[in-house]
Design a protein around this motif. Structure first.
Motif, PDB file in Angstrom:
ATOM      1  N   LYS A  11       0.835  -1.207   0.000  1.00 41.83           N
ATOM      2  CA  LYS A  11       0.000   0.000   0.000  1.00 41.83           C
ATOM      3  C   LYS A  11       0.873   1.262   0.000  1.00 41.83           C
ATOM      4  O   LYS A  11       0.597   2.234  -0.692  1.00 41.83           O
ATOM      5  N   ARG A  12       1.939   1.226   0.800  1.00 42.44           N
ATOM      6  CA  ARG A  12       2.777   2.418   0.873  1.00 42.44           C
ATOM      7  C   ARG A  12       3.789   2.505  -0.247  1.00 42.44           C
ATOM      8  O   ARG A  12       4.319   3.576  -0.530  1.00 42.44           O
ATOM      9  N   GLY A  13       4.094   1.352  -0.847  1.00 42.99           N
ATOM     10  CA  GLY A  13       5.162   1.362  -1.845  1.00 42.99           C
ATOM     11  C   GLY A  13       4.682   1.496  -3.275  1.00 42.99           C
ATOM     12  O   GLY A  13       5.368   2.065  -4.122  1.00 42.99           O
ATOM     13  N   LEU A  14       3.484   0.983  -3.532  1.00 42.50           N
ATOM     14  CA  LEU A  14       3.036   0.892  -4.921  1.00 42.50           C
ATOM     15  C   LEU A  14       3.019   2.249  -5.616  1.00 42.50           C
ATOM     16  O   LEU A  14       3.345   2.356  -6.797  1.00 42.50           O
ATOM     17  N   ALA A  15       2.676   3.305  -4.865  1.00 48.06           N
ATOM     18  CA  ALA A  15       2.615   4.640  -5.453  1.00 48.06           C
ATOM     19  C   ALA A  15       3.983   5.096  -5.943  1.00 48.06           C
ATOM     20  O   ALA A  15       4.078   5.927  -6.854  1.00 48.06           O
ATOM     21  N   HIS A  16       5.045   4.548  -5.350  1.00 47.39           N
ATOM     22  CA  HIS A  16       6.386   5.002  -5.718  1.00 47.39           C
ATOM     23  C   HIS A  16       7.053   4.079  -6.734  1.00 47.39           C
ATOM     24  O   HIS A  16       8.186   4.304  -7.122  1.00 47.39           O
ATOM     25  N   VAL A  17       6.359   3.005  -7.103  1.00 47.53           N
ATOM     26  CA  VAL A  17       6.906   2.128  -8.142  1.00 47.53           C
ATOM     27  C   VAL A  17       6.428   2.638  -9.488  1.00 47.53           C
ATOM     28  O   VAL A  17       5.244   2.625  -9.788  1.00 47.53           O
ATOM     29  N   SER A  18       7.353   3.144 -10.269  1.00 49.28           N
ATOM     30  CA  SER A  18       6.987   3.658 -11.588  1.00 49.28           C
ATOM     31  C   SER A  18       7.894   3.011 -12.625  1.00 49.28           C
ATOM     32  O   SER A  18       8.832   2.295 -12.286  1.00 49.28           O
ATOM     33  N   TRP A  19       7.601   3.259 -13.872  1.00 50.80           N
ATOM     34  CA  TRP A  19       8.448   2.731 -14.936  1.00 50.80           C
ATOM     35  C   TRP A  19       9.866   3.266 -14.786  1.00 50.80           C
ATOM     36  O   TRP A  19      10.843   2.535 -14.942  1.00 50.80           O
ATOM     37  N   GLU A  20       9.967   4.544 -14.401  1.00 52.26           N
ATOM     38  CA  GLU A  20      11.294   5.153 -14.225  1.00 52.26           C
ATOM     39  C   GLU A  20      12.049   4.467 -13.085  1.00 52.26           C
ATOM     40  O   GLU A  20      13.257   4.280 -13.154  1.00 52.26           O
ATOM     41  N   PHE A  21      11.306   4.095 -12.040  1.00 48.61           N
ATOM     42  CA  PHE A  21      11.936   3.441 -10.898  1.00 48.61           C
ATOM     43  C   PHE A  21      12.506   2.083 -11.305  1.00 48.61           C
ATOM     44  O   PHE A  21      13.617   1.719 -10.933  1.00 48.61           O
ATOM     45  N   LEU A  22      11.733   1.358 -12.126  1.00 47.69           N
ATOM     46  CA  LEU A  22      12.158   0.010 -12.513  1.00 47.69           C
ATOM     47  C   LEU A  22      13.271   0.026 -13.552  1.00 47.69           C
ATOM     48  O   LEU A  22      14.019  -0.934 -13.676  1.00 47.69           O
ATOM     49  N   THR A  23      13.361   1.103 -14.323  1.00 42.31           N
ATOM     50  CA  THR A  23      14.328   1.097 -15.432  1.00 42.31           C
ATOM     51  C   THR A  23      15.406   2.151 -15.285  1.00 42.31           C
ATOM     52  O   THR A  23      16.203   2.351 -16.197  1.00 42.31           O
ATOM     53  N   GLY A  24      15.447   2.829 -14.140  1.00 41.80           N
ATOM     54  CA  GLY A  24      16.446   3.878 -13.978  1.00 41.80           C
ATOM     55  C   GLY A  24      17.593   3.435 -13.099  1.00 41.80           C
ATOM     56  O   GLY A  24      17.523   2.429 -12.409  1.00 41.80           O
ATOM     57  N   ALA A  25      18.696   4.217 -13.157  1.00 44.41           N
ATOM     58  CA  ALA A  25      19.833   3.949 -12.292  1.00 44.41           C
ATOM     59  C   ALA A  25      19.659   4.754 -11.015  1.00 44.41           C
ATOM     60  O   ALA A  25      19.029   5.813 -11.013  1.00 44.41           O
ATOM     61  N   PRO A  26      20.218   4.254  -9.905  1.00 52.19           N
ATOM     62  CA  PRO A  26      20.084   4.991  -8.656  1.00 52.19           C
ATOM     63  C   PRO A  26      21.008   6.203  -8.617  1.00 52.19           C
ATOM     64  O   PRO A  26      22.048   6.208  -9.285  1.00 52.19           O
ATOM     65  N   SER A  27      20.620   7.221  -7.869  1.00 53.48           N
ATOM     66  CA  SER A  27      21.540   8.335  -7.649  1.00 53.48           C
ATOM     67  C   SER A  27      21.418   8.779  -6.194  1.00 53.48           C
ATOM     68  O   SER A  27      20.472   8.381  -5.496  1.00 53.48           O
ATOM     69  N   LEU A  28      22.349   9.584  -5.740  1.00 59.02           N
ATOM     70  CA  LEU A  28      22.386  10.043  -4.342  1.00 59.02           C
ATOM     71  C   LEU A  28      22.303   8.854  -3.380  1.00 59.02           C
ATOM     72  O   LEU A  28      21.491   8.846  -2.457  1.00 59.02           O
ATOM     73  N   SER A  29      23.124   7.868  -3.611  1.00 56.01           N
ATOM     74  CA  SER A  29      23.202   6.619  -2.828  1.00 56.01           C
ATOM     75  C   SER A  29      21.828   5.987  -2.571  1.00 56.01           C
ATOM     76  O   SER A  29      21.582   5.442  -1.509  1.00 56.01           O
ATOM     77  N   GLY A  30      20.963   6.098  -3.563  1.00 53.03           N
ATOM     78  CA  GLY A  30      19.684   5.407  -3.469  1.00 53.03           C
ATOM     79  C   GLY A  30      18.535   6.317  -3.090  1.00 53.03           C
ATOM     80  O   GLY A  30      17.380   5.903  -3.065  1.00 53.03           O
TER      81      GLY A  30
END
Lengths: 287, 308
Positions: free
Chosen positions: A43-62
């Protein structure tokens, strides 16, 4: 009050009723806790899962960006682990069910597999670190992590494969043998294909365990955050579970932590549901 | 004529493959002992188990971690075993087939939740709850026990259900035919008959709790200290290894491997005990005796002379 009178106060029927209520309540509480965990995270995480999240590189140590390198790393480590554990596990299961009677050797093999199943993942991590990372000189790498995971999931593959092969009716083998097939041919062409769904279940469960593993891979594949996708077996990688551990423990970003947890939990749920669905259909066929 | 693999070759190579799990177990044993063994000898077993942990001053003793692991594990069993066995009884004895076919996979599937997620739930839900309702810093032996108690459930439930289902149907029928209620049957016939399997379930659950690492690190606080209440922070053997492995070198690292040896030996002992318990299940004629005694007891429970 006499014992007899007390006994009559609660008749067997009433005590049965009480026991039923209590036991079902405990069952419900257990299920509620497990379901709560899943719903809370998703419930709390789904809103933050986006296509960009799944296919992007991390920055600022995550703190920002996505988790693609971790997803690729997780898949690589898992694939390697499963690719190694499957032939070893299925081979063991074939030997145990088809080539030997219960005796001293099967006892040793079963005991070995059972002990291996009980070894905590941190011990696998320590061992993988010394043996693969240092002694064999693989460094913190996908290779070292995958090999360690292969050792860890081997007992699961052995157990499920053995059950699957055992559940193939003896008549299948007899027919193959009567047609002139050798024992090995009857196993490869008749028994294994019939047992395939069951074997697959074991493999899928192994995938699930590999994806959710932290302690065994953190010391073998490393935990350094990489922005690039690993390209070689000797590249280190931070798996999704390790990444989540770092995010959660160091309080780097709650949103990203929930999002990563959601990806992990949903992946595991899908994998396990698939495994059990295959297994239950398979078991029905031979019942 | 087609070429056929000679059966002897097939059999020998399969035997070789089948020995792999034994070989791996030996390999793990050898390497853990090779790394940690020398330090154990150097420090001495007595000192290692009783001394203080202070790597900066070359003091390697794991007494407090043994206490930590023991505290968290026993707490986990106190919570996990009653709930686990209750679930197992419901699943194996009470639930109608349709409910069972949903409940059992549900529990098994949910058991796959990664341990880091359990730890995270501990951080965001459990620790604040303990802080506000009970007091203390939150991260504590109590928190570790609760999280581990939930995590051992699938192990306890799975093996207990197997044990209960291994009890022959005729036992239940015999008991019911004597006029016992279902609950009397479960309590006096089925549970005693499945006892050794349930003992094995508890032992293996214990092994799971002792060996769990990530979730415990996240909720138990990890201070190397003697806990005086369940609300005190503790460090377990596993946490000790995982927390310091990242930067340890030399004797310090060897000491962590020695901690690993202790953990490994504990797990092996528990596995062997569970095996013994389960092995007894098969050849126990005692089961029959128990059944007979219980049946006799059931027939005339009210005719017993009053003792009070």
């Amino acid at each position: 009050m006499s014992a007899a009178a007390r006994r009559r106060l609660i008749t067997p029927r009433q005590s049965q009723f009480c026991a039923r209520v209590i036991l079902w309540a405990m069952m419900a509480a257990t299920l509620a806790v497990l379901v709560f965990i899943v719903l809370f995270v998703v419930k709390r995480g789904l809103a933050h899962v986006s296509w960009e999240f799944l296919t992007g590189a991390p920055s600022l140590s995550g703190k920002a960006g996505g988790v693609l390198p971790m997803i690729v790393g997780t898949l690589a480590v898992t694939a390697l682990g499963v690719a190694l554990a499957t032939p070893l596990g299925v081979g063991t299961a074939i030997y145990l069910t088809e080539y030997t009677r219960e005796g001293r050797i099967t006892k040793i093999i079963r005991f070995g597999a059972e002990c291996l199943a009980g070894v905590p993942s941190i011990i696998f991590g320590l061992f993988g670190f010394v043996f693969f990372v240092l002694v064999l000189g693989f460094g913190w790498s996908i290779l070292a992590g995958g090999l360690t995971l292969a050792f860890m999931i081997l007992p699961t593959v052995i157990r499920t494969s053995e059950e699957a092969i055992k559940s193939v009716p003896p008549s299948y083998r007899e027919v193959a043998l009567s047609l002139g097939a050798s024992k090995w041919e009857s196993i490869v062409k008749v028994v294994l294909p019939s047992a395939m769904p069951g074997i697959l279940t074991g493999v899928i469960l192994g995938v699930g365990r590999s994806i959710s593993e932290t302690a065994a891979v953190i010391f073998t594949s490393g935990s350094s955050l990489s922005k690039v996708i690993p390209t070689s077996l000797f590249d280190g990688t931070r798996t999704l579970a390790v990444h989540f551990y770092q995010l959660a423990r160091e309080g780097i970003s709650a949103d990203k932590a929930y999002a990563t947890a959601t990806v992990l939990v949903l992946a595991i749920l899908i994998i396990n549901v698939t495994a059990y669905a295959i297994m239950s259909r398979f078991m029905k066929r031979y019942r | 004529m087609r070429f056929r693999l000679p059966e002897k070759v097939v059999e020998r190579s399969l035997l070789l493959v089948a020995m792999s799990s034994v070989a791996i177990l030996l390999l793990i044993t050898v390497f853990i002992f090779r790394e940690g063994g020398p330090l154990l000898v150097q420090v001495g077993l007595g000192n290692f188990f009783s001394g203080a942990w202070d790597p900066q001053h070359d003091q390697y003793g794991i007494a407090l971690m043994v206490v930590g692991s023991f505290a968290v594990t026993s707490g986990a069993l106190l919570i996990g075993v009653p709930f686990g066995i209750a679930c197992a009884i419901v699943l194996a004895e009470m639930a109608p087939p349709r409910a069972r076919s949903i409940l059992k996979p549900a529990i098994e599937v949910l058991a796959g939740i990664p341990s880091v997620v359990y730890g995270f739930m501990g951080i965001v839900v459990l620790l604040p709850m303990i802080r506000t309702h009970i007091g203390g810093p939150g991260a504590s032996a109590l928190a570790g026990s609760i999280i581990l108690g939930i995590m051992v459930l699938p192990t306890v439930i799975g093996i207990s259900v197997d044990a209960l289902q291994a009890v022959p149907r005729s036992y239940r029928e015999a008991s019911l035919a004597l006029g016992a209620t279902q609950w009397q049957t479960i309590r006096r016939v089925v549970l005693p008959a499945a006892r050794s399997g349930i003992v094995a379930a508890v032992i293996l659950g214990m092994g799971r709790a002792v060996g769990e690492t990530m979730a415990v690190i996240m909720v138990a606080g990890n201070s190397v200290q003697m806990p005086h209440s369940p609300l005190d922070s503790v460090r377990t053997l596993t946490a000790n290894i995982a927390l310091e492995m990242g930067y340890a070198a030399g004797d310090h690292r060897a000491a962590l491997f020695a901690t690993g040896i202790v953990l490994f030996v504990i797990i092996m002992i528990l596995n062997t005990l569970a095996n013994l318990a389960r092995g007894r299940l098969k050849k126990r004629s005692v089961v029959v005796v128990t059944l007979a005694a219980t049946a006799a007891d059931l027939v005339k429970p009210r005719a017993k002379p009053e003792e009070q």
